[in-house]
Design an enzyme around this catalytic site. Structure first.
Site, PDB file in Angstrom:
ATOM      1  N   HIS A 122      80.474 175.924  63.863  1.00 23.04           N
ATOM      2  CA  HIS A 122      81.295 175.463  65.083  1.00 23.04           C
ATOM      3  C   HIS A 122      81.123 176.521  66.171  1.00 23.04           C
ATOM      4  O   HIS A 122      80.806 177.768  66.092  1.00 23.04           O
ATOM      5  CB  HIS A 122      82.906 175.546  64.703  1.00 23.04           C
ATOM      6  CG  HIS A 122      83.562 177.023  64.364  1.00 23.04           C
ATOM      7  ND1 HIS A 122      83.610 177.828  65.489  1.00 23.04           N
ATOM      8  CD2 HIS A 122      83.899 177.627  63.483  1.00 23.04           C
ATOM      9  CE1 HIS A 122      84.175 178.961  65.127  1.00 23.04           C
ATOM     10  NE2 HIS A 122      84.363 178.661  63.684  1.00 23.04           N
ATOM     11  N   ASP A 123      80.887 175.746  67.456  1.00 21.13           N
ATOM     12  CA  ASP A 123      80.800 176.639  68.532  1.00 21.13           C
ATOM     13  C   ASP A 123      79.559 177.345  68.848  1.00 21.13           C
ATOM     14  O   ASP A 123      79.336 178.255  69.652  1.00 21.13           O
ATOM     15  CB  ASP A 123      82.014 177.728  68.936  1.00 21.13           C
ATOM     16  CG  ASP A 123      83.151 176.781  69.088  1.00 21.13           C
ATOM     17  OD1 ASP A 123      83.445 175.996  70.043  1.00 21.13           O
ATOM     18  OD2 ASP A 123      84.010 176.930  68.041  1.00 21.13           O
ATOM     19  N   GLY A 140      80.345 180.800  62.885  1.00 19.83           N
ATOM     20  CA  GLY A 140      80.810 180.031  64.113  1.00 19.83           C
ATOM     21  C   GLY A 140      80.478 181.044  65.388  1.00 19.83           C
ATOM     22  O   GLY A 140      80.214 182.331  65.385  1.00 19.83           O
TER      23      GLY A 140
END
Length: 263
Positions: A122-123, A140
């Protein structure tokens, strides 16, 4: 050729498909998905939630793109995954949405090759023309520069940065930031510069010489690190590539620099 959707595939109302897209058997495409021109999903591909895939991509079976992030703070906010053009995602590649508490979007550039089981958390922000070998993994909020190569089973800790043209050895556990043009061995230590990669990309002999000289100065055993960085900055201020390393080292960061093995 026109867009083709196999009868066994599920493309939910609201999904946007470009020209000449191919959706193979047993794929599932969510209602907020956008897929660019000439992109091909071979079979059994899942593309969910607010995910955008660019043009001329090739996605192999059992890839999962746009699944929720593996973050306990995620509560289903307005988050997304954006993938550029001309990427190849081999079998079982996973790329997750961003989170509402971080960047909100996971971004993958163009021209990448993601081998079996590679994972983008994520991200993350992933640059152009990268290569992720089998099961290479990003935690992440990792930032990966252009032309980075990650060896099989290597893993980057969350919130790390990896500069352009860096090489990460197979199985490496990376817990710090990797300088541009750096090479990390399979134990996770900085082991010099990615000389082979630079030569393959056509870097001149003079440029490689200056990068090596700056590296030896910055990571020498004598003196304070900050002083060595400033010395290199003064000596090579006319070399943008060296200054790229200097600016990377000086930039605010969540993780320490990945350095050579001590002892």
């Amino acid at each position: 050729m026109s867009t083709f959707i196999h009868p066994s595939a599920i493309v939910e109302p609201g999904a946007e498909l470009g020209k000449d897209v191919e959706i193979g058997p047993f794929c599932q495409i969510g209602p907020k998905v956008k897929i660019g021109d000439r992109t091909r999903l071979v079979s059994h591909v899942s593309v969910r939630n607010q995910t955008e895939i660019g043009a001329d991509c090739l996605v192999h079976p059992f890839a999962a793109l746009g699944s929720p992030p593996q973050d306990f703070k995620y509560k289903g906010g307005d988050v997304s995954l954006v993938i550029g053009d001309r990427n190849t995602m081999r079998e079982h590649v996973t790329m997750h949405l961003g989170t509402e508490t971080a960047r909100g979007t996971t971004r993958v550039g163009s021209g990448g090759y993601f081998m079996v089981g590679a994972h983008v958390g994520h991200d993350c922000i992933v640059g152009d023309n990268v290569v992720f070998a089998n099961n290479a993994t990003l935690g992440g909020e990792v930032v990966i520069g252009d032309y980075v190569i990650m060896g099989g089973l290597s893993a980057i800790h969350q919130k790390c940065r990896v500069g352009r043209y860096a090489f990460v050895g197979g199985g490496a556990p990376v817990t710090g930031d990797i300088i541009p043009y750096g090479m990390v061995d399979n134990h996770g230590y900085l082991a010099g510069l990615n000389l082979v990669g630079m030569k393959r990309r056509g870097f001149s002999r003079d440029l490689i010489h200056d990068l090596r000289a700056a590296y030896r100065l910055v990571f020498a055993a004598e003196g304070a690190f900050s002083e060595r960085v400033e010395d290199a900055s003064r000596l090579f201020e006319q070399r943008p590539e060296v200054m790229e390393i200097i600016n990377f080292v000086k930039a605010p960061a969540a993780r320490p620099l990945c350095g050579p093995e001590q002892g």
